[in-house]
Write an enzyme that holds these catalytic residues in place. Structure first.
Site, PDB file in Angstrom:
ATOM      1  N   CYS A  29      -1.621   6.391  -0.600  1.00 11.58           N
ATOM      2  CA  CYS A  29      -1.707   5.150   0.123  1.00 11.58           C
ATOM      3  C   CYS A  29      -0.186   4.469  -1.044  1.00 11.58           C
ATOM      4  O   CYS A  29       0.794   5.079  -0.821  1.00 11.58           O
ATOM      5  CB  CYS A  29      -2.758   4.582   0.244  1.00 11.58           C
ATOM      6  SG  CYS A  29      -3.153   3.290   0.991  1.00 11.58           S
ATOM      7  N   HIS A  60      -7.419   9.568   1.575  1.00 11.68           N
ATOM      8  CA  HIS A  60      -8.404   9.250   0.770  1.00 11.68           C
ATOM      9  C   HIS A  60      -9.596   9.327   0.190  1.00 11.68           C
ATOM     10  O   HIS A  60      -9.400  10.822   1.068  1.00 11.68           O
ATOM     11  CB  HIS A  60      -8.827   7.159   1.295  1.00 11.68           C
ATOM     12  CG  HIS A  60      -7.863   6.408   1.212  1.00 11.68           C
ATOM     13  ND1 HIS A  60      -7.489   5.384   0.033  1.00 11.68           N
ATOM     14  CD2 HIS A  60      -7.519   5.479   1.945  1.00 11.68           C
ATOM     15  CE1 HIS A  60      -6.350   4.801   0.348  1.00 11.68           C
ATOM     16  NE2 HIS A  60      -6.246   4.911   1.191  1.00 11.68           N
TER      17      HIS A  60
END
Length: 250
Positions: free
Chosen positions: A104, A200
């Protein structure tokens, strides 16, 4: 710094993991990637040493594998100066084949630039040839990818829209989810042994084959070889299969 030894028998060697900016860049469970790799190293019979690198701290003497996670735009701003202090080192590591997993926000900072939603331009390291633009719409939900490491599952939650430059290999092809930008079916980016991704979860406990790919490269760099142990991954594999089946059933 934390260290541990494998259970039973002599260690097959020591592998140093560097977790970049765990205070500023470790949301949505990304710390679990570090813990998963350390645990799997022990189960394989190696000794893991985990270094947490914070802004302004000296660089660890040894490094065989690097991890970074997600964070808010403010977290990216806080780590940017230190990241560029070590830019040449990180670029050299990447070119030399050191395994890295950047999730990310750190994925974005390993690219060419991140343009925040308010128009601020944060230059990146340029290790991955990608550019990210922030926007008001978030891309959230479970993801299934086809990758060189096999089928990968995870969970995305990002407002950055990332575009790969011509010739930049993605980490994977999206079978379910939004991926880099919700349009071109790419997810993440990969060069040498550097992987950038929005997944994630954390992603590694749900994808043992991907975790062991990173460990194989790291252990070979550290010890000259890779001698995997026998690990019962049946629970992770069942969870992985159920997520794929549920998401792709329609």
């Amino acid at each position: 710094m934390t260290a541990g030894t494998g259970g039973g028998g002599p260690s097959k060697g020591t592998v140093h993991i560097v977790h970049l900016y765990p205070r500023e860049m470790s949301i949505y469970g990304d710390l679990g990637n570090t813990r998963a790799l350390a645990s799997r190293l022990r189960w394989h019979g190696y000794t893991p040493v985990v270094h947490q690198h914070h802004p302004g701290a000296p660089w660890p003497e040894h490094a065989h594998l690097l991890l970074g996670g997600g964070g808010q735009d403010s977290g990216q701003v806080r780590v940017q100066e230190d990241l560029f202090t070590h830019a040449d080192r990180l670029r050299a590591y990447a070119a030399d084949g050191m395994p890295m997993l950047m999730i990310c926000g750190m994925y974005q900072l390993f690219g060419q630039a991140f343009l925040t939603v308010d128009g601020t331009r944060l230059p990146g390291l340029g290790i991955l040839d990608v550019t990210t633009t922030g926007n008001a719409t978030r891309m959230i939900g479970p993801v299934v990818l086809d990758t060189l490491a096999g089928e990968v599952v995870g969970y995305e939650n990002h407002s950055g829209s990332t575009v790969l430059a011509a010739g930049q290999e993605p980490f994977g092809t999206v079978r379910h989810g939004q991926g880099n930008n919700g349009a071109d079916r790419t997810e993440g980016a990969r060069v040498h042994e550097v992987i950038g991704s929005y997944l994630h979860g954390p992603v590694l406990p749900a994808n043992p084959a991907l975790a062991d790919h990173l460990l194989r490269v790291a252990a070979t760099r550290a010890t000259g070889g890779w001698e995997p142990g026998e690990i019962d991954d049946s629970v992770a594999e069942q969870a992985h299969a159920r997520q794929v089946s549920r998401l792709l059933a329609g």
